[in-house]
Design a protein around this motif. Structure first.
Motif, PDB file in Angstrom:
ATOM      1  N   GLY A 287     -11.053 -61.124  12.209  1.00  0.00           N
ATOM      2  CA  GLY A 287     -10.163 -60.426  11.252  1.00  0.00           C
ATOM      3  C   GLY A 287     -10.485 -59.143  10.530  1.00  0.00           C
ATOM      4  O   GLY A 287     -11.521 -59.041  10.101  1.00  0.00           O
ATOM      5  N   GLN A 288      -9.552 -58.373  10.373  1.00  0.00           N
ATOM      6  CA  GLN A 288      -9.645 -57.096   9.885  1.00  0.00           C
ATOM      7  C   GLN A 288      -8.492 -56.653   9.100  1.00  0.00           C
ATOM      8  O   GLN A 288      -7.476 -56.872   9.354  1.00  0.00           O
ATOM      9  CB  GLN A 288     -10.045 -55.934  10.811  1.00  0.00           C
ATOM     10  N   VAL A 289      -8.908 -55.930   8.183  1.00  0.00           N
ATOM     11  CA  VAL A 289      -7.644 -54.977   7.543  1.00  0.00           C
ATOM     12  C   VAL A 289      -8.087 -53.530   7.223  1.00  0.00           C
ATOM     13  O   VAL A 289      -8.980 -53.126   6.881  1.00  0.00           O
ATOM     14  CB  VAL A 289      -7.268 -55.530   5.985  1.00  0.00           C
ATOM     15  N   ALA A 290      -7.217 -52.671   7.877  1.00  0.00           N
ATOM     16  CA  ALA A 290      -7.436 -51.056   8.004  1.00  0.00           C
ATOM     17  C   ALA A 290      -6.703 -50.615   6.734  1.00  0.00           C
ATOM     18  O   ALA A 290      -5.369 -50.389   7.118  1.00  0.00           O
ATOM     19  CB  ALA A 290      -6.951 -50.500   9.436  1.00  0.00           C
ATOM     20  N   ILE A 291      -7.356 -50.537   5.786  1.00  0.00           N
ATOM     21  CA  ILE A 291      -6.757 -49.986   4.438  1.00  0.00           C
ATOM     22  C   ILE A 291      -6.325 -48.347   4.481  1.00  0.00           C
ATOM     23  O   ILE A 291      -7.375 -47.632   4.906  1.00  0.00           O
ATOM     24  CB  ILE A 291      -7.566 -50.350   3.269  1.00  0.00           C
ATOM     25  N   THR A 292      -5.347 -48.177   4.068  1.00  0.00           N
ATOM     26  CA  THR A 292      -5.275 -46.588   3.499  1.00  0.00           C
ATOM     27  C   THR A 292      -4.843 -46.512   2.308  1.00  0.00           C
ATOM     28  O   THR A 292      -4.082 -47.587   1.708  1.00  0.00           O
ATOM     29  CB  THR A 292      -4.141 -45.979   4.431  1.00  0.00           C
ATOM     30  N   ALA A 293      -5.171 -45.520   1.391  1.00  0.00           N
ATOM     31  CA  ALA A 293      -4.714 -45.104   0.201  1.00  0.00           C
ATOM     32  C   ALA A 293      -4.406 -43.723  -0.030  1.00  0.00           C
ATOM     33  O   ALA A 293      -4.715 -42.946   0.637  1.00  0.00           O
ATOM     34  CB  ALA A 293      -5.921 -45.639  -0.796  1.00  0.00           C
ATOM     35  N   THR A 294      -3.677 -43.691  -1.293  1.00  0.00           N
ATOM     36  CA  THR A 294      -3.353 -42.344  -1.548  1.00  0.00           C
ATOM     37  C   THR A 294      -3.399 -42.209  -3.057  1.00  0.00           C
ATOM     38  O   THR A 294      -3.286 -43.257  -3.725  1.00  0.00           O
ATOM     39  CB  THR A 294      -1.843 -41.957  -1.168  1.00  0.00           C
ATOM     40  N   ASP A 295      -3.670 -41.001  -3.695  1.00  0.00           N
ATOM     41  CA  ASP A 295      -3.965 -40.645  -5.024  1.00  0.00           C
ATOM     42  C   ASP A 295      -2.785 -40.665  -5.723  1.00  0.00           C
ATOM     43  O   ASP A 295      -1.859 -40.745  -5.123  1.00  0.00           O
ATOM     44  CB  ASP A 295      -4.896 -39.423  -5.239  1.00  0.00           C
ATOM     45  N   ARG A 296      -2.959 -40.303  -7.073  1.00  0.00           N
ATOM     46  CA  ARG A 296      -1.800 -40.472  -7.888  1.00  0.00           C
ATOM     47  C   ARG A 296      -0.534 -39.450  -7.430  1.00  0.00           C
ATOM     48  O   ARG A 296       0.582 -39.695  -7.986  1.00  0.00           O
ATOM     49  CB  ARG A 296      -1.964 -40.240  -9.504  1.00  0.00           C
ATOM     50  N   GLN A 297      -0.784 -38.228  -6.813  1.00  0.00           N
ATOM     51  CA  GLN A 297      -0.005 -37.448  -6.428  1.00  0.00           C
ATOM     52  C   GLN A 297       1.484 -38.245  -5.536  1.00  0.00           C
ATOM     53  O   GLN A 297       2.354 -37.857  -5.791  1.00  0.00           O
ATOM     54  CB  GLN A 297      -0.143 -36.382  -5.229  1.00  0.00           C
ATOM     55  N   LYS A 298       0.931 -39.367  -5.075  1.00  0.00           N
ATOM     56  CA  LYS A 298       2.086 -40.150  -4.145  1.00  0.00           C
ATOM     57  C   LYS A 298       2.856 -40.559  -5.152  1.00  0.00           C
ATOM     58  O   LYS A 298       4.161 -40.514  -5.003  1.00  0.00           O
ATOM     59  CB  LYS A 298       1.426 -41.064  -3.566  1.00  0.00           C
ATOM     60  N   LEU A 299       2.460 -41.300  -6.066  1.00  0.00           N
ATOM     61  CA  LEU A 299       3.244 -41.886  -7.187  1.00  0.00           C
ATOM     62  C   LEU A 299       4.306 -40.780  -8.107  1.00  0.00           C
ATOM     63  O   LEU A 299       5.350 -40.919  -8.205  1.00  0.00           O
ATOM     64  CB  LEU A 299       2.317 -42.632  -8.224  1.00  0.00           C
ATOM     65  N   PHE A 300       3.519 -39.560  -8.203  1.00  0.00           N
ATOM     66  CA  PHE A 300       4.375 -38.504  -9.033  1.00  0.00           C
ATOM     67  C   PHE A 300       5.544 -37.925  -8.076  1.00  0.00           C
ATOM     68  O   PHE A 300       6.598 -37.618  -8.476  1.00  0.00           O
ATOM     69  CB  PHE A 300       3.381 -37.333  -9.098  1.00  0.00           C
ATOM     70  N   GLY A 301       5.226 -37.963  -6.575  1.00  0.00           N
ATOM     71  CA  GLY A 301       6.141 -37.900  -5.782  1.00  0.00           C
ATOM     72  C   GLY A 301       7.303 -38.860  -5.792  1.00  0.00           C
ATOM     73  O   GLY A 301       8.438 -38.458  -5.103  1.00  0.00           O
ATOM     74  N   ARG A 302       7.227 -39.911  -6.381  1.00  0.00           N
ATOM     75  CA  ARG A 302       8.161 -41.070  -6.317  1.00  0.00           C
ATOM     76  C   ARG A 302       8.834 -41.082  -7.650  1.00  0.00           C
ATOM     77  O   ARG A 302      10.047 -41.983  -8.007  1.00  0.00           O
ATOM     78  CB  ARG A 302       7.644 -42.381  -5.935  1.00  0.00           C
ATOM     79  N   GLN A 303       8.494 -40.287  -8.818  1.00  0.00           N
ATOM     80  CA  GLN A 303       8.879 -40.507 -10.120  1.00  0.00           C
ATOM     81  C   GLN A 303       9.797 -39.387 -10.544  1.00  0.00           C
ATOM     82  O   GLN A 303       9.296 -38.226 -10.323  1.00  0.00           O
ATOM     83  CB  GLN A 303       7.483 -40.404 -10.889  1.00  0.00           C
TER      84      GLN A 303
END
Length: 562
Positions: A287-303
């Motif tokens: 079993g594996q989980v290939a995580i991706t993450a994004t910094d807070r700029q992503k959240l700014f782009g949704r707000q």
């Protein structure tokens, strides 16, 4: 060669005591052989810094990282937008404390349940330069000096990651000054994965005197232990005239205390938010989980700020505009320049997202907005690059990878520029006839929040002065640090907006020394290598005329800023 200590931590839950995030160390589950990639990049100085990303794979054989798995030790907190961070320590040291905790030099990294604490540079342990001086004001036995300023009823974000079943040793030097007598000991407190206190050993009491003595305690992290907190405790009444000094702190994974060692410097390399938890099976078994993450700029782009954006002041300095936007977005920590231009309003602020508004602010200033490696929003005005800062990293050509090359192309060629004002009206078009005659017309229209035609025209002329004639540009620069460990200090501190130099280039290169700004940074980490890839731009493009400067004061080769 030695590699830095690297930690990958995820904040699955908040502390029940003070609400701070509990950072769970998942480093042992990272499949380092497959690589961890961190990227915060832009291709050139006229581009936007893209949201920073992280990619890594976690081993998930017991399903602890499977979203919705009720048997997971993290259930029900395997969710999107959980914070994740990557930090490193260099050089490697057995001392698990922060550098200024171990040195007892920063009072903000300690706390006291009663009285006052201060850093003392006079009464210090042998070989040290500071101690923490604790004035209890007179206290009963059992009050506590805390390593980490937050209370110790729960782990809080100041918990130090530990491994259940492993042995640990805490030691520090103690003495007293003033009048009276007292005894103290040091203690370790263990906490489980919810931040709940489990138990903790106490060391032998030390009778304080005017001579430095070592206080120690050892213990084995019990079943379920995830974090530790460290304290110093008077075991007797402390008279009002007695001051307690402590220094040379050390917490280590060991069966007994060893000689004090300075911790490595801690470098945060990434803070962001998990985008997805895709569970999969390698070869149908693992079993594996290939995580991706994004910094807070992503959240700014949704707000979208909506009606709150209507409170934005007109005729506001660009740095003040960035601060107002971040405040409206709920941010309380930032690093902002004041700005050189005053900005107006387009009238569309209520329908634009926070990322668009911040980028527009930076573009109007000819500045830069990005999230730094600690997850803090940064706004830099154009003055930062028009006045050359010292290079923070200098490497020779043989220290960089083979991908360094030079190119002259039309990617940034501009010889017809028009800058628009805050109300959408166009400034006076500016052209460079010689460049147009040589290369054809390359037009650029730039939207800004500038308020006067004069400033818009200055901006357009500045673009022509810098980009009407194509110049050789360096490609990305990669540096593999594992085989060059002397570079780790500078590279782990590398950041967008820093100035670097590459020297000793071959004679057939456009120049013998490259003077560059860092526009983007990528880390590629495995269990056997750490490669830093830097996206550069020429420093000469932004550094402006400086009177009486031997390099930047030449009239024929340097241009005025705006």
């Amino acid at each position: 060669m030695t590699m830095p200590q690297v930690f990958v931590e995820i904040a699955f839950r908040a502390d029940t005591g003070n609400g701070s995030w509990l950072w769970r160390d998942v480093s042992t589950d990272v499949e380092w052989w497959s690589g961890v990639t961190i990227a915060r990049r832009r291709s050139h100085e006229l581009d936007e810094v893209q949201p920073g990303t992280l990619a890594l794979t976690l081993t998930n054989t017991d399903g602890r990282y499977t979203a919705g798995n009720a048997l997971s030790i993290h259930y029900p907190n395997v969710r999107i937008n959980r914070q994740i961070r990557v930090r490193a320590r260099w050089p490697v040291s057995p001392n698990m404390l922060l550098e200024r905790q171990a040195q007892a030099s920063d009072v903000s990294l300690f706390g006291a349940e009663i009285g006052t604490i201060a850093a003392d540079a006079v009464i210090v342990p042998p070989g040290q330069t500071s101690s923490i001086r604790w004035d209890t004001g007179g206290a009963a036995a059992g009050v506590r000096l805390l390593v980490g300023p937050a209370g110790i009823a729960t782990a809080t974000s100041w918990g130090i990651p530990v491994v259940e079943g492993a042995g640990y040793a805490l030691s520090c030097q103690v003495r007293s000054s003033g009048s009276g007598s007292a005894s103290v000991n040091v203690r370790i407190r263990w906490y489980d994965g919810t931040g709940t206190f489990l138990s903790g050993p106490a060391g032998t009491a030390v009778a304080l005197s005017g001579t430095w003595q070592q206080a120690t305690v050892t213990g084995t992290a019990p079943a379920g232990a995830v974090w530790a907190r460290l304290i110093l405790v008077p075991t007797t009444v402390v008279p009002a005239g007695l001051l307690i000094h402590s220094g040379a702190w050390q917490f280590e994974q060991a069966v007994s205390a060893t000689a004090w060692a300075s911790p490595g410097v801690e470098y945060m390399r990434y803070v962001g938010y998990v985008d997805r938890w895709p569970h999969q099976w390698a070869n149908g078994v693992l079993g594996q989980v290939a995580i991706t993450a994004t910094d807070r700029q992503k959240l700014f782009g949704r707000q979208i700020l909506g009606s709150a954006a209507l409170t934005l002041p007109d005729n506001q300095p660009s740095g003040g505009r960035a601060q107002t936007l971040l405040t409206l977005a709920g941010v309380t920590n930032w690093s902002l320049d004041s700005g050189l231009s005053r900005l107006g309003l387009s009238g569309n602020e209520a329908t634009q997202n926070v990322q668009q508004l911040l980028r527009s602010t930076a573009a109007s200033e000819a500045g830069l907005f990005f999230m730094d490696r600690s997850g803090v929003p940064v706004f830099q005005d154009r003055g930062r690059r028009q006045r050359p800062s010292a290079a923070v990293l200098t490497v020779t050509a043989d220290q960089v990878g083979p991908d360094l090359s030079f190119v002259v192309d039309d990617a940034l060629l501009i010889n017809d520029a028009t800058v628009l004002l805050d109300d959408g009206t166009a400034g006076t078009p500016q052209t460079n006839p010689a460049s147009i005659g040589a290369y054809g017309t390359y037009s650029k229209r730039m939207d800004t929040l500038l308020q006067t035609t004069a400033e818009a025209d200055d901006r357009a002329r500045y673009l022509l002065g810098k980009y009407a004639e194509p110049q050789p540009r360096a490609s990305q620069i990669s540096i593999e640090a594992h085989s060059q460990p002397d570079l780790f200090d500078e590279l782990l501190a590398s950041e967008i907006g820093q100035r670097i130099q590459v020297t000793s280039l071959p004679s057939n290169a456009p120049t013998g020394t490259l003077d560059l700004w860092v526009e983007g940074v990528q880390d590629t980490i495995t269990d056997q290598s750490w490669t830093f890839t830097l996206d550069p731009s020429p420093a000469a493009v932004t550094i402006s005329f400086i009177l009486d400067d031997s390099t930047y004061g030449a009239l024929d080769s340097n241009r005025l800023g705006w």
